[in-house]
Design a protein around this motif. Structure first.
Motif, short mmCIF file in Angstrom:
data_model
loop_
_atom_site.label_atom_id
_atom_site.label_comp_id
_atom_site.label_asym_id
_atom_site.label_seq_id
_atom_site.Cartn_x
_atom_site.Cartn_y
_atom_site.Cartn_z
N ARG A 13 0.83 -1.18 0.00
CA ARG A 13 0.00 0.00 0.00
C ARG A 13 0.87 1.24 0.00
NH1 ARG A 13 -4.38 -0.10 4.53
NH2 ARG A 13 -4.60 1.96 3.62
N ALA A 14 0.34 2.30 -0.61
CA ALA A 14 1.08 3.56 -0.63
C ALA A 14 1.18 4.11 0.77
CB ALA A 14 0.36 4.57 -1.55
N ALA A 15 2.33 4.71 1.08
CA ALA A 15 2.56 5.21 2.43
C ALA A 15 1.86 6.54 2.67
CB ALA A 15 4.07 5.38 2.67
N SER A 16 1.69 7.34 1.63
CA SER A 16 1.12 8.68 1.80
C SER A 16 -0.35 8.62 2.11
CB SER A 16 1.34 9.50 0.52
OG SER A 16 0.72 10.75 0.62
N THR A 17 -0.80 9.42 3.08
CA THR A 17 -2.21 9.48 3.40
C THR A 17 -2.74 10.91 3.37
OG1 THR A 17 -1.72 9.60 5.77
CG2 THR A 17 -2.17 7.43 4.84
N VAL A 18 -1.87 11.90 3.33
CA VAL A 18 -2.30 13.29 3.33
C VAL A 18 -2.12 13.87 1.93
CG1 VAL A 18 -1.93 15.57 4.32
CG2 VAL A 18 -1.61 13.53 5.73
N ALA A 189 -22.25 7.86 -16.83
CA ALA A 189 -23.33 7.26 -16.05
C ALA A 189 -23.87 8.29 -15.07
CB ALA A 189 -22.83 6.03 -15.30
N ARG A 190 -25.16 8.44 -15.04
CA ARG A 190 -25.77 9.42 -14.16
C ARG A 190 -26.04 8.84 -12.77
NH1 ARG A 190 -30.58 13.41 -16.26
NH2 ARG A 190 -30.33 15.01 -14.65
N ILE A 191 -26.07 7.52 -12.66
CA ILE A 191 -26.31 6.85 -11.38
C ILE A 191 -24.97 6.29 -10.90
CG2 ILE A 191 -27.59 5.02 -10.20
CD1 ILE A 191 -29.60 5.19 -12.63
N LEU A 192 -24.47 6.81 -9.80
CA LEU A 192 -23.16 6.41 -9.28
C LEU A 192 -23.34 5.70 -7.94
CD1 LEU A 192 -21.05 9.63 -10.00
CD2 LEU A 192 -21.32 7.59 -11.43
N LEU A 193 -22.69 4.53 -7.82
CA LEU A 193 -22.72 3.73 -6.60
C LEU A 193 -21.35 3.81 -5.96
CD1 LEU A 193 -24.44 0.54 -8.10
CD2 LEU A 193 -25.53 2.65 -7.29
N LEU A 194 -21.26 4.36 -4.77
CA LEU A 194 -19.98 4.53 -4.07
C LEU A 194 -19.92 3.55 -2.91
CD1 LEU A 194 -20.61 7.35 -5.53
CD2 LEU A 194 -18.86 8.27 -4.02
N ASP A 195 -18.95 2.63 -2.97
CA ASP A 195 -18.85 1.53 -2.02
C ASP A 195 -17.93 1.92 -0.86
OD1 ASP A 195 -18.91 -0.93 -0.80
OD2 ASP A 195 -17.50 -1.87 -2.19
N GLU A 196 -18.52 2.47 0.20
CA GLU A 196 -17.77 2.91 1.38
C GLU A 196 -16.55 3.74 0.98
OE1 GLU A 196 -17.13 0.17 4.51
OE2 GLU A 196 -19.10 -0.73 4.35
N PRO A 197 -16.78 4.85 0.27
CA PRO A 197 -15.66 5.60 -0.31
C PRO A 197 -14.78 6.30 0.71
CG PRO A 197 -17.70 6.83 -0.55
CD PRO A 197 -18.08 5.47 -0.02
N PHE A 198 -15.25 6.50 1.94
CA PHE A 198 -14.47 7.23 2.93
C PHE A 198 -13.58 6.32 3.78
CE2 PHE A 198 -18.06 9.89 1.87
CZ PHE A 198 -17.49 11.16 1.74
N THR A 204 -8.82 15.52 5.86
CA THR A 204 -8.71 16.41 4.71
C THR A 204 -9.18 15.73 3.43
OG1 THR A 204 -6.85 17.58 5.71
CG2 THR A 204 -7.12 17.81 3.33
N SER A 205 -8.75 14.50 3.23
CA SER A 205 -9.15 13.75 2.05
C SER A 205 -10.65 13.49 2.05
CB SER A 205 -8.40 12.41 1.98
OG SER A 205 -7.01 12.62 1.96
N GLY A 206 -11.20 13.15 3.23
CA GLY A 206 -12.63 12.91 3.33
C GLY A 206 -13.44 14.15 3.02
N ASP A 207 -12.99 15.31 3.51
CA ASP A 207 -13.70 16.56 3.24
C ASP A 207 -13.70 16.87 1.75
OD1 ASP A 207 -14.19 16.87 5.91
OD2 ASP A 207 -12.60 18.36 6.24
N ARG A 208 -12.56 16.61 1.09
CA ARG A 208 -12.47 16.89 -0.34
C ARG A 208 -13.39 15.94 -1.13
NH1 ARG A 208 -7.12 17.17 -0.78
NH2 ARG A 208 -7.24 19.37 -0.26
#
Length: 287
Positions: A13-18, A189-198, A204-208
């Motif tokens: 996994r990538a080390a960067s989170t910010v 696609a106008r209908i978007l399904l987001l699978d636990e995207p947060f 900061t990433s979550g707010d964006r």
């Protein structure tokens, strides 16, 4: 949920989170033909009436009745095995309708969890977005100029134009999630399904990402967002609670009662001292 970028266990996994600061772009009509409609048109894009589905003879989800219109953000809450993934697979056509009625009035695209994305495969952010154009061209033909233009426009929408050539696995978790949103956008696609995207994102990433979801809703998308964050769900337009069946569907103020959440999560719910505040216990990342 299946995804062409699913990674094997133990992938690095990538080390960067910010994330670095980014500017989210508007959704242009050249990328989404419906972008000029806005949420004001109020047309239903997803309709289910007493819908049921499952695997083989086993009904895993039943009694689902809802209407989601252009511009709505719908939180989908439920415990592990409660039916969130099953619902998404039904909407994607991966599971058959076993009862009731389902009407989809536009194309559907899924934005999978970035945690399930392959990080050791040598592809750039632009390459991942271009995967969304494969369905509209012959399999033997590479991306056309217009495909690349749309992919770059999608990266601009999610604020990642300057990262187009970066390795997907080297991006932060929030950046990877936004690349996957861009991949869905190029499918128009106008209908978007987001699978636990947060999942796994810093604040900061979550707010964006939240800002991006709002921007897509304003452009006329319907977004169904699988989540366990009850507080976050309070700020969206509708909430769907599932536990093998539909427990409730409606505006957050009407739906997110202690009684409804207890029916949804059962023993995994803790009622705090004021009697109206609840907290989820344990790990609820669904499968």
């Amino acid at each position: 949920m299946s995804d062409p970028a699913a990674h094997p266990a133990g992938a690095e996994r990538a080390a960067s989170t910010v994330e670095d600061p980014a500017v989210l772009g508007a959704v242009p009509a050249s990328l989404c033909a419906h972008a000029r409609d806005s949420r004001a048109d109020g047309r239903p894009l997803v309709e289910l009436e007493d819908a049921a589905t499952g695997y083989g003879p086993d009904l895993r989800l039943r009694e689902v009745t809802l209407t989601a219109t252009a511009g709505q953000r719908v939180a989908v809450l439920g415990p592990n095995g409660g039916g969130k993934t099953t619902l998404f697979r039904l909407l994607l056509g991966e599971l058959p309708l076993r009862g009731g009625r389902l009407a989809l009035h536009d194309d559907v695209a899924v934005v999978p969890q970035t945690e399930r994305s392959r990080l050791d495969f040598p592809v750039s952010a632009l390459d991942v977005v271009l995967m969304g154009t494969i369905a509209r061209r012959p399999w033997w033909r590479g991306p056309r100029r217009e495909d690349r233009e749309q992919a770059l426009a999608a990266l601009e929408v999610v604020g990642l134009t300057d990262r187009a050539g970066a390795a997907f696995g080297a991006l932060s978790g929030g950046q990877r999630q936004r690349v996957l949103v861009a991949r869905a956008l190029v499918r128009d696609a106008r209908i978007l399904l987001l699978d636990e995207p947060f999942t796994g994102l810093d604040t900061t990433s979550g707010d964006r990402l939240h800002q991006l979801i709002d921007r897509l809703a304003e452009a006329g998308h319907v977004l169904l967002i699988a989540t366990h964050d009850v507080r976050q769900a309070q700020g969206w337009d509708r909430v769907l609670c599932l536990n093998g069946r539909q427990v409730a569907y409606g505006a957050p103020a009407e739906t997110l009662s202690v009684e409804t959440l207890e029916a949804t999560y059962g023993r995994d719910l803790l009622r705090l001292d004021d009697g109206r505040t609840v907290r989820l216990l344990g790990d609820h990342h669904h499968h």
